[in-house]
Design a protein around this motif. Structure first.
Motif, PDB file in Angstrom:
ATOM      1  N   HIS A   3      -4.683 -13.139  17.594  1.00  0.00           N
ATOM      2  CA  HIS A   3      -4.639 -13.002  16.135  1.00  0.00           C
ATOM      3  C   HIS A   3      -4.811 -11.543  15.729  1.00  0.00           C
ATOM      4  O   HIS A   3      -4.024 -10.998  14.938  1.00  0.00           O
ATOM      5  N   HIS A   4      -5.825 -10.900  16.272  1.00  0.00           N
ATOM      6  CA  HIS A   4      -6.123  -9.517  15.899  1.00  0.00           C
ATOM      7  C   HIS A   4      -4.981  -8.585  16.296  1.00  0.00           C
ATOM      8  O   HIS A   4      -4.549  -7.741  15.501  1.00  0.00           O
ATOM      9  N   SER A   5      -4.490  -8.718  17.515  1.00  0.00           N
ATOM     10  CA  SER A   5      -3.463  -7.806  18.018  1.00  0.00           C
ATOM     11  C   SER A   5      -2.155  -7.959  17.256  1.00  0.00           C
ATOM     12  O   SER A   5      -1.543  -6.958  16.847  1.00  0.00           O
ATOM     13  N   VAL A   6      -1.706  -9.189  17.061  1.00  0.00           N
ATOM     14  CA  VAL A   6      -0.452  -9.424  16.351  1.00  0.00           C
ATOM     15  C   VAL A   6      -0.538  -8.900  14.923  1.00  0.00           C
ATOM     16  O   VAL A   6       0.387  -8.232  14.441  1.00  0.00           O
ATOM     17  N   LEU A   7      -1.629  -9.169  14.264  1.00  0.00           N
ATOM     18  CA  LEU A   7      -1.775  -8.736  12.876  1.00  0.00           C
ATOM     19  C   LEU A   7      -1.817  -7.216  12.764  1.00  0.00           C
ATOM     20  O   LEU A   7      -1.172  -6.612  11.891  1.00  0.00           O
ATOM     21  N   PHE A   8      -2.565  -6.572  13.637  1.00  0.00           N
ATOM     22  CA  PHE A   8      -2.682  -5.110  13.626  1.00  0.00           C
ATOM     23  C   PHE A   8      -1.322  -4.450  13.849  1.00  0.00           C
ATOM     24  O   PHE A   8      -0.922  -3.533  13.112  1.00  0.00           O
TER      25      PHE A   8
END
Length: 206
Positions: A60-65
């Motif tokens: 979640h964090h990586s894709v969003l960033f």
């Protein structure tokens, strides 16, 4: 990950429970999120109830960033890409999409805590295991009814992000699926977008 107020209350002793965990008879309203003391960060208001956010998964964090960074290079002048900002859809609805793009009419300033639905050109959610129902069903209904013209739902499929692109049908005020994008996201609305989705997430195992 998200949880509603009820499980949180059960984890607290009677002396540690803040007054705001007990909603008023009519439920909370959007403005309450700005005034409830010690409210956990990124709390959402959906159907008059508080929804709390738990730690994010790495996907979640990586894709969003990385999606945010890619979108910054593509937005037209006067538009802005934002994370962790809530949107007031109505008196009892103030969700916090994972990512939004706001248009030129949006008020931008240090004191702004949320945006109006009419400010939002695009809302996007990265689906987590326990946000599936909200991201796939409830939130799209709310975003569509509020008139947000574009909605992206990002799913993890075989360890990679896939973007489900939805466009608003103004006749029914519901979203219609406009396409599912796996390796490359190339669309012409709400503006020209061309993103290599394979760059948004790479897992590493030992």
């Amino acid at each position: 990950m998200t949880v509603t107020a009820e499980p949180v209350i059960k984890q607290m002793t009677s002396s540690s429970v803040p007054d705001w965990v007990f909603p008023p008879p009519q439920g909370f309203v959007a403005e309450d999120l700005d005034h409830l003391p010690d409210l956990p960060a990124h709390t959402e208001l959906i159907d008059g109830s508080l929804v709390f956010v738990s730690p994010q998964r790495h996907f979640h964090h990586s894709v969003l960033f990385r999606l945010h960074n890619a979108m910054e290079e593509l937005v037209p002048p006067g538009h802005e890409v934002l994370q962790e900002m809530s949107v007031k859809l109505s008196a009892r609805q103030r969700p916090e999409p994972d990512l939004i793009v706001v248009g030129p009419k949006a008020v931008i300033g240090r004191e702004v805590t949320c945006f109006k639905a009419e400010d939002v050109v695009l809302a996007a959610e990265v689906v987590s295991p326990d946000s599936e129902l909200r991201d796939r069903e409830r939130k799209p209904v709310l975003y569509a009814q509020a008139g947000i013209p574009h909605y992206w739902r990002i799913e993890e499929i075989h360890g990679k992000p896939a973007v489900f692109v939805h466009e608003l049908d103004l006749g029914t005020m519901t979203y219609a699926l406009a396409g599912v994008h796996h390796d490359r996201l190339k669309v012409s609305v709400p503006f020209d977008i061309d993103i290599d989705l394979t760059t948004l997430y790479t897992s590493r195992t030992r």
